[in-house]
Design a protein around this motif. Structure first.
Motif, PDB file in Angstrom:
ATOM      1  N   VAL A 185       0.829  -1.212   0.000  1.00  0.00           N
ATOM      2  CA  VAL A 185       0.000   0.000   0.000  1.00  0.00           C
ATOM      3  C   VAL A 185       0.859   1.256   0.000  1.00  0.00           C
ATOM      4  N   PHE A 186       1.891   1.291   0.850  1.00  0.00           N
ATOM      5  CA  PHE A 186       2.703   2.497   0.972  1.00  0.00           C
ATOM      6  C   PHE A 186       3.709   2.660  -0.165  1.00  0.00           C
ATOM      7  N   SER A 187       3.918   1.613  -0.960  1.00  0.00           N
ATOM      8  CA  SER A 187       4.848   1.701  -2.089  1.00  0.00           C
ATOM      9  C   SER A 187       4.128   1.755  -3.432  1.00  0.00           C
ATOM     10  N   ARG A 188       2.815   1.643  -3.414  1.00  0.00           N
ATOM     11  CA  ARG A 188       2.053   1.463  -4.648  1.00  0.00           C
ATOM     12  C   ARG A 188       2.244   2.608  -5.638  1.00  0.00           C
ATOM     13  N   LYS A 189       2.339   3.836  -5.160  1.00  0.00           N
ATOM     14  CA  LYS A 189       2.464   4.987  -6.069  1.00  0.00           C
ATOM     15  C   LYS A 189       3.768   4.964  -6.859  1.00  0.00           C
ATOM     16  N   ALA A 190       4.771   4.301  -6.297  1.00  0.00           N
ATOM     17  CA  ALA A 190       6.071   4.257  -6.970  1.00  0.00           C
ATOM     18  C   ALA A 190       6.235   3.012  -7.836  1.00  0.00           C
ATOM     19  N   MET A 191       5.185   2.182  -7.889  1.00  0.00           N
ATOM     20  CA  MET A 191       5.281   0.928  -8.628  1.00  0.00           C
ATOM     21  C   MET A 191       4.887   1.094 -10.089  1.00  0.00           C
ATOM     22  N   GLU A 236       3.684  -1.176 -13.614  1.00  0.00           N
ATOM     23  CA  GLU A 236       2.583  -2.120 -13.818  1.00  0.00           C
ATOM     24  C   GLU A 236       2.962  -3.479 -13.241  1.00  0.00           C
ATOM     25  N   MET A 237       2.052  -4.053 -12.448  1.00  0.00           N
ATOM     26  CA  MET A 237       2.284  -5.339 -11.811  1.00  0.00           C
ATOM     27  C   MET A 237       1.268  -6.371 -12.297  1.00  0.00           C
ATOM     28  N   PRO A 238       1.619  -7.653 -12.265  1.00  0.00           N
ATOM     29  CA  PRO A 238       0.670  -8.699 -12.665  1.00  0.00           C
ATOM     30  C   PRO A 238      -0.590  -8.653 -11.807  1.00  0.00           C
ATOM     31  N   PHE A 239      -1.714  -8.986 -12.402  1.00  0.00           N
ATOM     32  CA  PHE A 239      -2.976  -8.946 -11.682  1.00  0.00           C
ATOM     33  C   PHE A 239      -2.958  -9.839 -10.449  1.00  0.00           C
ATOM     34  N   TRP A 240      -2.422 -11.064 -10.614  1.00  0.00           N
ATOM     35  CA  TRP A 240      -2.433 -12.016  -9.508  1.00  0.00           C
ATOM     36  C   TRP A 240      -1.654 -11.493  -8.302  1.00  0.00           C
ATOM     37  N   LEU A 241      -0.577 -10.724  -8.558  1.00  0.00           N
ATOM     38  CA  LEU A 241       0.225 -10.191  -7.464  1.00  0.00           C
ATOM     39  C   LEU A 241      -0.516  -9.073  -6.736  1.00  0.00           C
ATOM     40  N   SER A 242      -1.130  -8.189  -7.506  1.00  0.00           N
ATOM     41  CA  SER A 242      -1.936  -7.121  -6.901  1.00  0.00           C
ATOM     42  C   SER A 242      -3.087  -7.710  -6.100  1.00  0.00           C
ATOM     43  N   TRP A 243      -3.724  -8.716  -6.669  1.00  0.00           N
ATOM     44  CA  TRP A 243      -4.853  -9.379  -6.007  1.00  0.00           C
ATOM     45  C   TRP A 243      -4.415  -9.954  -4.670  1.00  0.00           C
ATOM     46  N   ALA A 303      13.721   1.302   5.769  1.00  0.00           N
ATOM     47  CA  ALA A 303      14.395   0.327   4.902  1.00  0.00           C
ATOM     48  C   ALA A 303      14.075   0.542   3.424  1.00  0.00           C
ATOM     49  N   THR A 304      12.918   1.123   3.128  1.00  0.00           N
ATOM     50  CA  THR A 304      12.547   1.373   1.736  1.00  0.00           C
ATOM     51  C   THR A 304      13.559   2.283   1.047  1.00  0.00           C
ATOM     52  N   GLY A 305      14.044   3.293   1.780  1.00  0.00           N
ATOM     53  CA  GLY A 305      15.040   4.204   1.222  1.00  0.00           C
ATOM     54  C   GLY A 305      16.314   3.483   0.821  1.00  0.00           C
ATOM     55  N   TRP A 306      16.709   2.504   1.642  1.00  0.00           N
ATOM     56  CA  TRP A 306      17.906   1.721   1.311  1.00  0.00           C
ATOM     57  C   TRP A 306      17.650   0.805   0.119  1.00  0.00           C
ATOM     58  N   ALA A 307      16.500   0.156   0.136  1.00  0.00           N
ATOM     59  CA  ALA A 307      16.200  -0.830  -0.902  1.00  0.00           C
ATOM     60  C   ALA A 307      16.048  -0.200  -2.279  1.00  0.00           C
ATOM     61  N   LEU A 308      15.549   1.043  -2.326  1.00  0.00           N
ATOM     62  CA  LEU A 308      15.265   1.679  -3.617  1.00  0.00           C
ATOM     63  C   LEU A 308      16.319   2.704  -4.025  1.00  0.00           C
ATOM     64  N   ILE A 344       9.524   1.107  -9.052  1.00  0.00           N
ATOM     65  CA  ILE A 344       9.531  -0.265  -8.535  1.00  0.00           C
ATOM     66  C   ILE A 344       8.971  -1.192  -9.611  1.00  0.00           C
ATOM     67  N   THR A 345       9.835  -1.964 -10.210  1.00  0.00           N
ATOM     68  CA  THR A 345       9.418  -2.934 -11.220  1.00  0.00           C
ATOM     69  C   THR A 345       9.283  -4.309 -10.577  1.00  0.00           C
ATOM     70  N   LEU A 346       8.813  -5.261 -11.339  1.00  0.00           N
ATOM     71  CA  LEU A 346       8.645  -6.628 -10.836  1.00  0.00           C
ATOM     72  C   LEU A 346       9.985  -7.224 -10.417  1.00  0.00           C
ATOM     73  N   SER A 347      11.058  -6.853 -11.097  1.00  0.00           N
ATOM     74  CA  SER A 347      12.381  -7.375 -10.754  1.00  0.00           C
ATOM     75  C   SER A 347      12.947  -6.719  -9.492  1.00  0.00           C
ATOM     76  N   VAL A 348      12.504  -5.501  -9.190  1.00  0.00           N
ATOM     77  CA  VAL A 348      12.980  -4.782  -7.998  1.00  0.00           C
ATOM     78  C   VAL A 348      12.202  -5.206  -6.749  1.00  0.00           C
ATOM     79  N   LEU A 349      10.977  -5.644  -6.956  1.00  0.00           N
ATOM     80  CA  LEU A 349      10.071  -5.949  -5.842  1.00  0.00           C
ATOM     81  C   LEU A 349      10.645  -6.953  -4.839  1.00  0.00           C
ATOM     82  N   PRO A 350      11.247  -8.082  -5.274  1.00  0.00           N
ATOM     83  CA  PRO A 350      11.816  -9.021  -4.293  1.00  0.00           C
ATOM     84  C   PRO A 350      12.854  -8.385  -3.384  1.00  0.00           C
TER      85      PRO A 350
END
Length: 396
Positions: A37-43, A45-52, A335-340, A346-352
């Motif tokens: 929720v708190f990272s969604r604006k920076a994401m 396009e994500m797969p539907f199943w993941l958003s779901w 931690a988000t600041g460090w991770a990004l 935030i792409t699908l490859s960055v998400l993990p």
């Protein structure tokens, strides 16, 4: 000192290990939703199943409602069997020592953070609409900090964002202490179950009424009258287990039917969007019944739920679940600041990487917070039990 630091790894006498797995998975799902929720604006396009999946973890906190109702109510039933009275003093002291110190420390930190942020934002010239919204939201929360303090924050703007759950839980336990001995625990089991079953329906009827008025939404699910059925589901499970204690194996067929039913109920509760009538009214019932069934399977003497959820790997996270719940949002924010760092989106490859760093930091940082704030009070609370066990050992 070493044993104190590593106490989160130690097993406890009489503990049901499989419930540790339920707590641990529950808090991981809560964190999954918060970070999403708190990272969604920076994401991107994500797969539907993941958003779901991520967005549906909004209601996963009901795990703790059902589990709390089951364990606390079950403990009260056992006290009535032994002493034929409501353990007022024990219940209030145990709840206070377990919840209040950690809660008020987290609330004080959140208030200070909100206050400093609000003051800093006010000095920005020509703020954007998003910034104005943040300023307004922050000021409202500060104005209603009294509601956080007396556990009414599920009805008002909150300084401690996750405090709504604690407020709702405390309200129900308060009513249990005040009214339980008069209209519930003095009755026979049959009458108690009938009363609890009637009470269980009330939140559903309340949700239906609000839906008919166009006022039912995700925010309304924070209100006590619309959500306490999850705790009642746990209480009804405690009544059933008290009536029919765990004994021989359920049998493969019955076990499988209960397990499949719980999974189907969860899928049904997740199958409708937040505008749908079923999602806003009946889905909560599907979900809390499914959770009660999973807990029932987890406390059996054998089976895949007991085996999997009882793995020792879940124990340390289960110990610090409450700490992680209170602090996961600010800790994952850091931690988000460090991770990004170095990332623009935030792409699908960055998400993990985002989830691994944020989860790892939040859990590791919660460990010393737990040892400093919660563990001393937990040990104080459990001290009489330890002395009692020692006396029993000497007598034996």
């Amino acid at each position: 000192m070493k044993s104190y630091i590593l106490s989160i790894f130690a097993s406890k006498k009489g503990e049901i290990e499989s419930l540790n797995g339920i707590r641990a998975i529950g808090i991981l799902m809560v964190m999954t939703n918060h970070l999403w929720v708190f990272s969604r604006k920076a994401m991107g396009e994500m797969p539907f199943w993941l958003s779901w999946f991520a967005e549906n973890q909004t209601t996963i906190v009901d795990v703790f409602f059902v589990l709390g109702g089951f364990l606390n109510y079950g403990g009260i039933l056992q006290s009535y069997k032994k002493e034929n009275s409501f353990p007022y003093r024990k219940f209030i002291i145990n709840r206070s020592l377990r919840i209040l110190p950690a809660y008020y420390v987290a609330l004080a930190f959140s208030y200070y953070y909100f206050y400093k942020q609000s003051e800093n934002l006010k000095h920005i010239q020509n703020p954007s609409p998003d910034l104005l919204w943040l300023i307004t939201k922050g000021q409202k929360a500060l104005d209603y900090v009294w509601a956080d303090g007396i556990f009414l924050s599920n009805f008002f703007p909150r300084v401690l964002d996750v405090g709504w759950y604690i407020s709702l839980e405390q309200q129900i336990y308060f009513l249990t202490v005040v009214l339980g001995p008069f209209f519930l625990f003095s009755k026979t089991r049959k009458v108690r179950v009938i009363i609890l079953s009637i009470i269980y329906i009330i939140p559903f009827l309340s949700r239906c009424y609000l839906y008919s008025k166009g006022a039912m939404n995700a925010e309304a699910l924070f209100w006590t009258e619309n959500r306490f059925d999850s705790m009642i589901a746990g209480m009804l499970l405690a009544e059933y287990v008290d009536y029919k204690p765990i004994g021989e194996s359920l049998g493969k067929l019955k076990y499988s039917i209960i397990g499949i039913t719980s999974i189907v109920f969860i899928l049904i509760s997740y199958s409708f969007d937040w505008e749908h009538f079923i999602r806003l009214t009946l889905a909560n019932n599907f979900f809390n019944i499914a959770l009660a069934l999973i807990i029932y399977l987890a406390i059996q003497k054998e089976g895949i739920f007991k085996t999997t959820l009882g793995l020792p790997i879940f124990r340390p996270l289960s110990r610090i679940t409450f700490t992680v719940y209170l602090w996961n949002i600010p800790l994952m924010g850091v931690a988000t600041g460090w991770a990004l760092r170095g990332e623009t989106i935030i792409t699908l490859s960055v998400l993990p990487k985002l989830y691994l760093i944020c989860f790892g930091f939040a859990i590791l940082a919660s460990w010393p917070i737990f040892l400093l704030i919660e563990q001393p009070f937990i040990w104080w609370k459990e001290k009489p039990k330890v002395l009692e066990n020692k006396n029993e050992a000497r007598t034996a």
